[in-house]
Design a protein around this motif. Structure first.
Motif, short mmCIF file in Angstrom:
data_model
loop_
_atom_site.label_atom_id
_atom_site.label_comp_id
_atom_site.label_asym_id
_atom_site.label_seq_id
_atom_site.Cartn_x
_atom_site.Cartn_y
_atom_site.Cartn_z
N LYS A 294 0.65 -0.72 0.06
CA LYS A 294 0.30 0.53 -0.01
C LYS A 294 1.00 1.59 0.11
O LYS A 294 0.47 2.42 -0.47
CB LYS A 294 -0.70 -0.31 1.13
N LEU A 295 2.51 1.17 0.59
CA LEU A 295 3.32 2.58 1.45
C LEU A 295 2.93 2.59 -0.64
O LEU A 295 3.65 3.56 -0.74
CB LEU A 295 4.18 1.87 1.74
N ILE A 296 3.63 1.21 -1.02
CA ILE A 296 4.79 1.70 -2.52
C ILE A 296 3.19 2.11 -3.97
O ILE A 296 3.47 3.20 -4.59
CB ILE A 296 4.89 0.69 -3.01
N GLN A 297 2.12 2.13 -3.08
CA GLN A 297 1.08 2.57 -4.44
C GLN A 297 0.77 4.11 -4.40
O GLN A 297 0.84 4.91 -4.99
CB GLN A 297 -0.56 1.54 -3.60
N ILE A 298 0.69 4.28 -2.76
CA ILE A 298 0.32 5.06 -2.57
C ILE A 298 1.31 6.79 -2.50
O ILE A 298 1.72 7.71 -3.57
CB ILE A 298 0.15 5.88 -0.89
N ILE A 299 2.73 6.34 -3.28
CA ILE A 299 3.37 6.62 -3.84
C ILE A 299 3.89 6.83 -4.62
O ILE A 299 4.19 7.91 -5.30
CB ILE A 299 5.28 6.08 -3.28
N LYS A 300 3.41 5.81 -5.80
CA LYS A 300 2.89 5.87 -6.89
C LYS A 300 1.63 6.70 -7.71
O LYS A 300 1.82 8.01 -8.20
CB LYS A 300 3.01 4.57 -7.18
#
Length: 157
Positions: A123-129
């Motif tokens: 989810k963290l990676i999704q938010i960063i993207k």
């Protein structure tokens, strides 16, 4: 730090109340000779300090909303606040981000309130993207390492 429009409105209201209280204290007709001058000075300083802090928060939020603020991540400790600032700078509300992640708005509010402590790595990676945050390779490596540890913990649990 102001994280959403509701907090922005509340902060502006508070700023106005502090400004009004300060003006009342400073008005010559409101001087109270029975109050010691040091106590009056302490009241003035406290109100001025709080007023400055509220105005700084309002200014930061307004600047973030313009999308022109340059955001840099220097350490992992900066990441939680930077994610919030980047979301605001991207013009996304907590609700907008929640919709894009397939979550409820309240979940984003909880993540931000807890500095993303309970968020999983994917989810963290999704938010960063989604927010378009650029993460230096060195920090991305650290994040990946944390994510792998998190996955290993989940597999053994």
């Amino acid at each position: 730090m102001i994280k959403n429009e509701r907090q922005f409105r509340i902060t502006k209201t508070q700023r106005n109340k502090f400004a009004q209280a300060l003006n009342e204290i400073l008005a010559p007709e409101n001087k109270q000779p029975q109050i010691h001058p040091l106590l009056q000075k302490a009241q003035e300083d406290a109100l001025k300090s709080q007023l400055i802090e509220l105005e700084e928060q309002i200014k930061e939020y307004e600047e973030l909303k313009t999308g022109k603020t340059k955001l840099e991540i220097k350490s992992l400790e900066d990441l939680p606040n930077l994610l919030i600032k980047a979301r605001i700078a991207a013009g996304l509300t907590q609700k907008d981000l929640a919709i894009r992640l397939g979550l409820k708005e309240q979940q984003i509010q909880r993540y931000e309130a807890t500095e993303f402590a309970s968020m999983n790595f994917s989810k963290l990676i999704q938010i960063i993207k989604i927010i378009g945050l650029t993460v230096p390779e060195q920090l991305l490596f650290s994040l990946t390492k944390i994510g792998n540890q998190q996955n290993n913990t989940n597999l053994t649990a």
